[in-house]
Scaffold this motif. Structure first.
Motif, PDB file in Angstrom:
ATOM      1  N   ARG A 198     -18.051 -23.989  -1.107  1.00  0.00           N
ATOM      2  CA  ARG A 198     -18.058 -24.941  -2.215  1.00  0.00           C
ATOM      3  C   ARG A 198     -18.307 -24.088  -3.442  1.00  0.00           C
ATOM      4  NH1 ARG A 198     -19.878 -29.929  -0.991  1.00  0.00           N
ATOM      5  NH2 ARG A 198     -19.254 -30.581  -3.079  1.00  0.00           N
ATOM      6  N   GLY A 199     -17.341 -24.031  -4.337  1.00  0.00           N
ATOM      7  CA  GLY A 199     -17.460 -23.089  -5.445  1.00  0.00           C
ATOM      8  C   GLY A 199     -17.634 -21.705  -4.852  1.00  0.00           C
ATOM      9  N   SER A 219     -20.398 -20.856  -3.214  1.00  0.00           N
ATOM     10  CA  SER A 219     -21.375 -20.917  -2.109  1.00  0.00           C
ATOM     11  C   SER A 219     -20.676 -20.963  -0.759  1.00  0.00           C
ATOM     12  CB  SER A 219     -22.251 -22.171  -2.216  1.00  0.00           C
ATOM     13  OG  SER A 219     -22.767 -22.328  -3.487  1.00  0.00           O
ATOM     14  N   VAL A 225     -20.741 -22.210   2.665  1.00  0.00           N
ATOM     15  CA  VAL A 225     -21.472 -23.310   3.323  1.00  0.00           C
ATOM     16  C   VAL A 225     -21.369 -23.177   4.844  1.00  0.00           C
ATOM     17  CG1 VAL A 225     -21.741 -25.806   3.547  1.00  0.00           C
ATOM     18  CG2 VAL A 225     -21.057 -24.829   1.341  1.00  0.00           C
ATOM     19  N   PRO A 235     -30.635 -32.420   6.512  1.00  0.00           N
ATOM     20  CA  PRO A 235     -31.337 -32.548   5.240  1.00  0.00           C
ATOM     21  C   PRO A 235     -30.418 -32.265   4.042  1.00  0.00           C
ATOM     22  CG  PRO A 235     -31.956 -30.507   6.349  1.00  0.00           C
ATOM     23  CD  PRO A 235     -31.044 -31.241   7.284  1.00  0.00           C
ATOM     24  N   ASN A 236     -30.925 -32.480   2.839  1.00  0.00           N
ATOM     25  CA  ASN A 236     -30.173 -32.168   1.625  1.00  0.00           C
ATOM     26  C   ASN A 236     -29.701 -30.710   1.698  1.00  0.00           C
ATOM     27  OD1 ASN A 236     -32.579 -34.077  -0.162  1.00  0.00           O
ATOM     28  ND2 ASN A 236     -30.478 -34.664   0.210  1.00  0.00           N
ATOM     29  N   GLY A 237     -28.453 -30.519   1.335  1.00  0.00           N
ATOM     30  CA  GLY A 237     -27.922 -29.160   1.269  1.00  0.00           C
ATOM     31  C   GLY A 237     -27.467 -28.606   2.603  1.00  0.00           C
ATOM     32  N   ALA A 238     -27.549 -29.410   3.684  1.00  0.00           N
ATOM     33  CA  ALA A 238     -27.193 -28.912   5.020  1.00  0.00           C
ATOM     34  C   ALA A 238     -25.697 -28.622   5.160  1.00  0.00           C
ATOM     35  CB  ALA A 238     -27.606 -29.929   6.081  1.00  0.00           C
ATOM     36  N   GLY A 239     -24.880 -29.373   4.389  1.00  0.00           N
ATOM     37  CA  GLY A 239     -23.430 -29.185   4.484  1.00  0.00           C
ATOM     38  C   GLY A 239     -22.689 -30.454   4.861  1.00  0.00           C
ATOM     39  N   LYS A 240     -23.380 -31.597   4.815  1.00  0.00           N
ATOM     40  CA  LYS A 240     -22.762 -32.864   5.249  1.00  0.00           C
ATOM     41  C   LYS A 240     -21.576 -33.234   4.360  1.00  0.00           C
ATOM     42  CE  LYS A 240     -26.571 -35.165   4.691  1.00  0.00           C
ATOM     43  NZ  LYS A 240     -27.424 -34.089   4.166  1.00  0.00           N
ATOM     44  N   THR A 241     -21.776 -33.172   3.043  1.00  0.00           N
ATOM     45  CA  THR A 241     -20.685 -33.540   2.130  1.00  0.00           C
ATOM     46  C   THR A 241     -19.523 -32.561   2.273  1.00  0.00           C
ATOM     47  OG1 THR A 241     -22.356 -34.370   0.614  1.00  0.00           O
ATOM     48  CG2 THR A 241     -20.155 -34.044  -0.296  1.00  0.00           C
ATOM     49  N   THR A 242     -19.860 -31.307   2.508  1.00  0.00           N
ATOM     50  CA  THR A 242     -18.805 -30.299   2.672  1.00  0.00           C
ATOM     51  C   THR A 242     -17.973 -30.627   3.915  1.00  0.00           C
ATOM     52  OG1 THR A 242     -20.307 -28.731   1.640  1.00  0.00           O
ATOM     53  CG2 THR A 242     -18.392 -27.799   2.791  1.00  0.00           C
ATOM     54  N   HIS A 294     -28.454 -38.519   5.982  1.00  0.00           N
ATOM     55  CA  HIS A 294     -29.786 -37.957   6.259  1.00  0.00           C
ATOM     56  C   HIS A 294     -30.784 -39.080   6.543  1.00  0.00           C
ATOM     57  CE1 HIS A 294     -29.616 -37.699   1.660  1.00  0.00           C
ATOM     58  NE2 HIS A 294     -30.284 -38.780   1.936  1.00  0.00           N
TER      59      HIS A 294
END
Ligand SMILES: Nc1ncnc2c1ncn2[C@@H]1O[C@H](COP(=O)(O)OP(=O)(O)OP(=O)(O)O)[C@@H](O)[C@H]1O
Length: 261
Positions: A15-16, A18, A20, A39-46, A204
């Protein structure tokens, strides 16, 4: 074993700037409704964006991303075959679109309907039936921007259902909904699973996992932390490690809740 709805093998994704995922592998067979929890930042949206072809993995030797058994998709065809209800879609959807047109727009995977799109009487009848099933028929003429968050989410579910998809991908389905709206929405999701749809739920929130979903994949820092039967995966110890805070899990009527431990 049913054929795979989703097959990620050795996937690397950014992502950008980063990184992931590096070497992520995950298979979800048709009929195997699954929750991906992290959790937040785990990669779910990715992960969600990879499945909806909003982003693409890095092409590396031996890596593959197959959706509904295919590696190559026309994005619009994919989005009509695999119902994806994301927060991005709800955020980006045209505020002026009328309820009925939100449902009909699913035929073209478009945002609102447009004059060049043709709908027959049968299409409109089917949209009406779906609105009745979801309890939103009285809002057919209401514009999307004048609906509550819960009503908007039901319309987007109806938009996905118009194509009779075999699978639905839900992104934190009860975020922003009050208790009644949450449980009513979850009741609809539960009945869809019972009708034979495969649900992939990315979240989450432990409390929004329908009892009918038996497989849980925990992800953390872009890696699969655990993958297995809900009863074995969703334990106090595993969730405490996943979220890096002491937690206690309680189960009632097949629903899970988490408390500070
Ligand atoms: N546009 C971006 N540019 C750079 N890095 C990004 C971008 N979007 C996300 N990331 C990073 O990618 C990683 C995974 O993010 P992602 O949004 O997939 O996590 P998530 O599990 O969906 O988190 P959340 O629950 O907070 O939505 C995070 O480290 C995040 O900081």
């Amino acid at each position: 074993m049913n054929r795979n709805l989703l097959e990620l093998h050795d996937i690397t994704a950014y992502r950008g700037k980063s990184l992931v995922f590096e070497g992520l592998s995950l298979a979800i067979p048709e009929g195997d409704s699954t929750v991906v929890l992290g959790p937040n930042g785990a990669g779910k949206t990715t992960l969600l964006k990879l499945i909806s072809c909003d982003i693409y993995p890095v092409a590396t030797k031996g890596s593959r991303l197959k959706i509904l058994g295919r590696e190559r998709w026309n994005v619009w065809e994919l989005r009509s075959r695999f119902g994806i209800i994301s927060h991005d879609l709800q955020h980006d959807y045209l505020q002026s679109a009328k309820g009925l047109n939100v449902i009909l727009s699913g035929y073209y995977s478009s945002i609102d309907t447009w004059s060049y799109q043709k709908f027959c009487e049968g299409d409109i009848e089917k949209a009406s039936l779906i609105m009745c099933k979801l309890g939103i028929e009285s809002l057919a003429e209401r514009s999307f921007g004048e609906m509550s968050v819960g009503q908007q989410r039901r319309f987007l579910l109806g938009r996905a259902l118009i194509n009779d998809p075999r699978a639905l991908l839900l992104d934190e389905p009860t975020t922003g909904l009050d208790l009644k709206a949450s449980f009513q929405y979850l009741d609809i999701v539960r009945s869809l699973i019972r009708e034979g749809k495969t649900i992939i739920l990315v979240t989450h929130h432990v409390h929004e996992i329908p009892p009918e979903i038996k497989r849980v994949v925990l992800i953390k820092n872009g890696r699969i932390f655990l993958d297995g039967e809900k009863t074995e995966v969703l334990t106090s110890s595993n969730l405490s490690t996943l979220f890096e805070i002491p937690l206690q899990v309680a189960v009632s009527n097949g629903f899970y809740q988490v408390f500070p431990g």
